[in-house]
Design a protein around this motif. Sequence first.
Motif, mmCIF file in Angstrom:
data_model
loop_
_atom_site.group_PDB
_atom_site.id
_atom_site.type_symbol
_atom_site.label_atom_id
_atom_site.label_comp_id
_atom_site.label_asym_id
_atom_site.label_seq_id
_atom_site.Cartn_x
_atom_site.Cartn_y
_atom_site.Cartn_z
ATOM 1 N N ARG B 61 0.857 -1.347 0.004
ATOM 2 C CA ARG B 61 -0.200 0.216 -0.120
ATOM 3 C C ARG B 61 0.810 1.223 -0.028
ATOM 4 N N LEU B 62 0.237 2.287 -0.131
ATOM 5 C CA LEU B 62 1.091 3.574 0.146
ATOM 6 C C LEU B 62 1.326 4.464 1.446
ATOM 7 N N HIS B 65 -0.909 9.571 2.744
ATOM 8 C CA HIS B 65 -0.188 10.331 1.870
ATOM 9 C C HIS B 65 -1.022 11.621 1.173
ATOM 10 N N ARG B 66 -2.217 11.774 2.322
ATOM 11 C CA ARG B 66 -3.076 12.637 1.579
ATOM 12 C C ARG B 66 -2.997 14.098 2.470
#
Lengths: 160, 358
Positions: B61-62, B65-66
């Motif tokens: 997954r990342l 990151h928002r």
Amino acid sequence: MKSLFQYLKEVFLGFYSLWTGLKLTLYYFTHPRKEIITEQYPENRTTTINIPERFAGEVILPHDENNKHKCTACTLCEMACPNGSIKIISVQEESEDGKKKRVLDKWIYNLGMCTFCGQCIDACPQDAIIMKNSFELSVYNRNDLVKTLNKPGSKLKEKE
Amino acid sequence: MIGFSDITKWIHDSLSSALSPGWVLASEFVLAGIAVILIVVVLVVVMIYMERKVAGFMQLRLGPHRVGPWGTMQVFADVFKLLLKESFAPNSVDKFLFNLAPILVLAVSFMALAPISWAPGLQLWDMNIGILYITAVSSIGVIGILMAGWSSNNKYSLLGAMRSGAQIVSYELSAGLSIVAVIAMCGSLSVHDIIMSQADGWWIFKGHLPILFAFIVYVIAGTAEVNRAPFDLAEAESELTAGYHTEYSGMQFGMFYLTEYINMVVIAMIGSTVFLGGWMPFHIYGFDAFNGVMDYIPSFVWFFGKIFMIIFFMMWFRWTFPRLRIDQLLKLEWKYLLPLSIVNVVIVAFITVMKWHF
Ligand code: SF4
Ligand code: SF4
């Protein structure tokens, strides 16, 4: 002596198997660009989005270039559907040599009631229907969800 | 170069010129406390961000990151959310113990930071039994966990707390024995002496294989002591909802969360102090030029580098291994780690007596 050997072997095998798992996660951790599968959906919907081929989206009835499909109107899919989202309407047709035959008139698919279970696909003896990998299926009017899948003027494909 | 001892001396002198000795001591206590809390909170913020990114990358997954650039503001957003929430206590809990438990676990985990040597000349309390003190204090935390589980009046919480008790009682032993291995070679319990004894090489290199083995045992037992996966039976979100802190909300939950990370820092600090030389740069006996180059890297870089290395190991374990069952957990300790550690301590004692270590 033998049991001591067995004990130490167990310890080493345990560590070895743990190391196998650690190696894999370390590989994932050090190769984020290559391995990460998250889709950043709304941003990339027109660019890099990758929906797998076999993703089960809406049901479609594929037609070939002569506007012919493979559905024989046997209604097996209609019976297989747990939600009653398929309605097959067929008509009697008389051919030149006087044989009566049932052919498909309307293949009605209610997308709003479909749970994408794929049972209709499994039930079809002719492999006439498939699931497409489209997923942006929302509409503003509920009636738009009821679709007629066979194209106007389409015919049953003859057996080769 | 200005050392940390110069800074502390300067603060002491300027305070002494303005205040009477009693007040100097009191204000130094307060200053030191605030400094430690600040450092630890910054560390925890970094760790929470790191944990979520590591977890994300390891699970393809990342991670966050928002919120903010690369999701760096995510932790602050989460803390802010916890602060806004009500600390709610259900009707049938034991109110006094329920509210005391999170404060107790947090206080205990801060207590364990007292004898840590942060940098040359920067140590709150150099007592001659520092390591013994840390191992003693860090096991008090389980009382807070038991308190939380018992007072919640909820069977999930109670089960989680009981498991945590069983776990800490067992894994304290092998964590202690692995530290004893180093203590035996170095001959002192004081944190400062242990670090100074590693000036010509860290114990993990000087002590041959037994110390390497002790380090592995220490990391396993340390992971178990902070109740992290694969030993997170006390929380076990898939079977006990959230274990001993099921009933907590708001900042009381936040305290348990903070405690988990502070305990991780403590375990990593002891591990790096005892096995990897604390703030001591990487030295090889006899290579004076090389040692001189290593000395140019500031000591706090060495210390925090080692801490984060051990913390990364723990995160790596957490996101790789499945959770153990309670019987497997106890079997691992009593049938494997403890006997092997005892044999290891005997070998270490033999090496020490024969003076085979460097
Ligand atoms: S996928 Fe399932 S629910 Fe949808 S039409 Fe086919 S059988 Fe019915
Ligand atoms: S789609 Fe298949 S199962 Fe359904 S009516 Fe046509 S041939 Fe029969």
